[in-house]
Scaffold this active site. Structure first.
Site, short mmCIF file in Angstrom:
data_model
loop_
_atom_site.label_atom_id
_atom_site.label_comp_id
_atom_site.label_asym_id
_atom_site.label_seq_id
_atom_site.Cartn_x
_atom_site.Cartn_y
_atom_site.Cartn_z
N ASP A 1 0.88 -1.16 0.00
CA ASP A 1 0.00 0.00 0.00
C ASP A 1 0.92 1.21 0.00
OD1 ASP A 1 -2.18 1.75 0.26
OD2 ASP A 1 -2.03 1.70 2.45
N GLU B 1 -1.42 -1.50 -4.54
CA GLU B 1 -2.63 -0.70 -4.64
C GLU B 1 -2.37 0.53 -5.51
OE1 GLU B 1 -5.39 1.83 -1.62
OE2 GLU B 1 -4.95 -0.23 -1.02
N ASP C 1 -2.35 0.76 7.13
CA ASP C 1 -1.61 0.64 5.87
C ASP C 1 -1.10 -0.79 5.68
OD1 ASP C 1 -1.13 3.79 5.17
OD2 ASP C 1 -1.03 3.40 7.32
#
Length: 189
Positions: free
Chosen positions: A14, A74, A149
């Site tokens: 992420d 992501e 996260d």
């Protein structure tokens, strides 16, 4: 149906410019298990270029430690602040390059797709995603860190795991006319 594999290690990331999450899934057969999850804390690094260097070095270190077969990352969320998007895109790009220099294939997933794959709701909160992952992967409370996260990154890896059984099919026909031309024996007269 998810296709069984002998063993596959998926690194999920992420991207972030202050906190970058990572999570690693090991898939044996069709069973995923969490190897690790954590964050790269970049808040003390004031220089934006040194942050990028630190991201590269840390992602390379994670790759050296866990030897992932694939990277699921992501995609940046498109917000209103152009400068934030630029910084986030750079951080994502550096993480991707760290994987590509080690010949690790990269797949990018939109946040909506990750949330949908895990919770069934593309508008799910970070807390809902974390809770579902915790339950599905039997993650003890002690391993759930203070930053979402890390679970967002694990979510990218888990989404990629789910895609293992759903390969994208190439578009075979552009129209009915194209179908008929390529399959004359399937047409009844």
């Amino acid at each position: 149906m998810i296709q069984p594999v002998k063993e596959k290690i998926i690194l999920g990331i992420d991207p972030g410019t202050n906190i970058m999450g990572y999570g690693i899934l090991k898939v044996t057969g069709v069973k995923p298990e969490v190897m690790t999850l954590g964050v790269i804390d970049l808040r003390k690094c004031g220089d934006s270029y040194l942050k990028l260097k630190h991201i590269y070095e840390r992602v390379q270190g994670i790759i050296s430690s866990y030897l992932p077969d694939e990277l699921a990352i992501e995609a940046p969320f498109f917000g209103k602040n152009v400068q934030s998007m630029l910084k986030l895109g750079r951080a994502q790009g550096v993480a991707i390059v760290a994987a590509l220099t080690r010949d690790i294939p990269v797949t990018e997933y939109a946040p909506l797709k990750i949330k949908m794959a895990i919770t069934g709701n593309g508008q799910a909160s970070k807390e809902q995603v974390a809770d579902m992952l915790k339950r599905m992967l039997h993650i003890p409370d002690s391993e759930m860190g203070p930053f979402m996260d890390a679970t967002d990154a694990l979510g990218a890896a888990y989404c990629h795991y789910l895609q293992m059984g759903r390969p994208e099919m190439p578009k075979a026909y552009s129209s009915w006319k194209d179908f008929i031309a390529k399959n004359p024996g399937r047409i009844k007269k």
